[in-house]
Design an enzyme around this catalytic site. Structure first.
Site, PDB file in Angstrom:
ATOM      1  N   ASP A  62       0.848  -1.186   0.000  1.00 14.98           N
ATOM      2  CA  ASP A  62       0.000   0.000   0.000  1.00 14.98           C
ATOM      3  C   ASP A  62       0.893   1.250   0.000  1.00 14.98           C
ATOM      4  OD1 ASP A  62      -3.126   0.595   0.521  1.00 14.98           O
ATOM      5  OD2 ASP A  62      -1.967   2.078   1.616  1.00 14.98           O
ATOM      6  N   TYR A  74      -3.216  11.197   1.092  1.00 13.35           N
ATOM      7  CA  TYR A  74      -3.746  11.076  -0.273  1.00 13.35           C
ATOM      8  C   TYR A  74      -3.750  12.429  -0.976  1.00 13.35           C
ATOM      9  CZ  TYR A  74      -5.225   6.324   0.732  1.00 13.35           C
ATOM     10  OH  TYR A  74      -5.225   4.982   1.038  1.00 13.35           O
ATOM     11  N   HIS A 116      -4.667  -7.808   0.025  1.00 11.73           N
ATOM     12  CA  HIS A 116      -3.995  -6.524   0.140  1.00 11.73           C
ATOM     13  C   HIS A 116      -3.206  -6.361   1.436  1.00 11.73           C
ATOM     14  CE1 HIS A 116      -3.376  -2.280  -0.767  1.00 11.73           C
ATOM     15  NE2 HIS A 116      -3.799  -1.973   0.445  1.00 11.73           N
TER      16      HIS A 116
END
Length: 464
Positions: free
Chosen positions: A225, A371, A428
């Site tokens: 990630d 982000y 993930h």
């Protein structure tokens, strides 16, 4: 029509070949001393201070009060399971467990099992585990530093089961790992920046400074990630510091990779084997699946503080927002189960441990800002996405990862790809789901890199 299609394919092929051969872009020069803390830049305390998680009782009491006052949740649609997001029927069960049975005192003690510290890097107090191995006395074993980086919506909780697997010597290896496991800036017990600009590239510099502070000029890295992107950026921006980079989310997002992917939809054998064809094609299916999963990314890349208000005020809202990811990102098929199959790979206590690190530190908003700081025009102007990673790299490809790219495309980005393994299971949150599988892959990768180094050193000695 076939002639037009052939011409189009030849044009795509030519453009992809040209773009792929244009070489490394000019890399940005990022300062190592950029100050992210409050006030004016100043000298900071560079000491390394022991740290223990110790949450005041009133914080836990407040959490339980808020949970007890959760409004009646909207009933899920019949048969919808988790396809509309979290299933509120099952979420109610989680919230009740969190309020009535989850024992923070015991869980906090477990999270304090390994040595933790804080140190100020570029104006921010950074929290990290620092776990040193026990070196056997009956044989020589080298200690290699390894930086482990988590992502969102994870935390250092993801590595709890992996720490002993990496810091315990193996009989078939002549090395073992000394682990540094930080909370990313703005996550958990690490400070967040007080001004804009701390994106993934700048975090890479900060993490390199942390390792240098601890006395490691050269070290291995591992990440998934955000951890994958940040460790990649460390290798691009500070290659002399990196012995090797192991990733469980390898991605080549260059224009050339995209063009090859489109070309492969017509002639798949050019880039992917028959065995793995369905993981990538048809593109329409996989791209629509990405669109389905990426709504959160657009929100967090544009207005993180708005959604952060809701998530910071409601533990039920925080649980819904985060737990949904631990269902669908672990395995997309899990969204068809009424319970989201949350407990297939995790225990309820482990999932709540991760939630607690966001709740008790009130860090969900600051975590989401990564982000907006990483997908803005300033960050994109650094052109790191089109830069090659030239340090030795290993890729562990898990079958239920959100996206898939074959080795042929990965080699467009990772110039020294030492190891690529398709894992038999997992998604993930690889270290959280399958700690043994991923730990084995890290050991294998580092073993190959160390062997190559020995071979090169022997050849150099022979020449001399």
């Amino acid at each position: 029509m076939w002639k037009l299609t052939l011409v189009s394919l030849l044009l795509i092929y030519g453009i992809a070949k040209y773009i792929g051969s244009t070489g490394q872009p000019e890399l940005p020069v990022l300062p190592s001393d950029q100050y992210w803390g409050p006030g004016q830049a100043r000298e900071v305390d560079k000491s390394i201070r022991p740290f223990k998680i110790d949450i005041p009782k009133q914080v836990i009491d407040d959490l339980k009060t808020r949970l007890s006052r959760t409004r009646s949740l909207t009933k899920p649609l019949e048969g919808a399971a988790w396809t509309y997001g979290v299933n509120t029927g099952y979420l109610q069960t989680v919230l009740e467990y969190w309020r009535e049975k989850y024992n923070w005192t015991e869980r906090q003690a477990l999270l304090n099992k390994y040595p933790q510290f804080k140190t100020n890097i570029q104006g921010l107090d950074i929290h990290f585990y620092h776990v040193k191995p026990t070196v056997p006395k009956d044989r020589p074993v080298r200690v290699l530093p390894l930086l482990l980086l988590h992502g969102w919506p994870g935390s250092v909780v993801e590595f709890q089961k992996a720490i002993p697997l990496l810091s315990t010597p193996r009989p078939d290896q002549d090395f073992v790992f000394e682990l540094v496991v930080p909370s990313l800036p703005g996550y958990g017990f690490s400070d967040s920046a007080v001004r804009p600009g701390l994106g993934s590239a700048q975090v890479a510099v900060l993490m390199t400074n942390l390792m240098n502070r601890l006395g490691f000029e050269k070290f291995y890295t591992q990440g998934g990630d955000w951890g994958s992107l940040i460790t990649t950026n460390i290798g691009i921006l500070r290659p002399t510091n990196v012995l090797g980079a192991h990733l469980n989310l390898c991605s080549s997002r260059t224009v050339s990779s995209t063009l090859w992917s489109i070309l492969g939809s017509y002639i798949p054998s050019l880039i992917v084997s028959d065995e793995h064809w369905s993981k990538m094609y048809p593109l329409s299916y996989h791209w629509s699946r990405l669109v389905e999963e990426m709504g959160y990314l657009h929100i967090q890349s544009t207005k993180p503080d708005t959604v952060g208000v809701a998530l910071s005020d409601s533990p039920a809202g925080l649980a819904a927002y985060i737990l949904e990811k631990f269902s669908t990102w672990t395995n997309p098929e899990y969204r068809f189960g009424e319970d989201g199959k949350l407990l297939e790979k995790f225990t309820i206590d482990e999932l709540l441990d991760n939630l607690m690190l966001y709740w008790v530190t009130n860090s969900i908003t600051t975590s989401m800002r990564l982000y907006s700081e990483s997908f803005n025009s300033a960050q994109q102007s650094l052109k790191l996405d089109s830069a090659n990673l030239r340090v030795p790299t290993g890729c562990a490809i898990f079958p239920h990862e959100i996206s898939y790219q074959p080795e042929s495309l990965l080699r467009l980005r990772y110039s020294d790809l030492v190891q690529v393994n398709h894992m038999p299971r997992g998604g993930h949150f690889a270290f959280f789901e399958e700690p043994q599988l991923l730990a084995d892959d890290v050991w294998s990768f580092v073993g190959l890199v160390e062997k190559k180094k020995k071979t090169k050193q022997t050849a150099t000695s022979t020449e001399l």
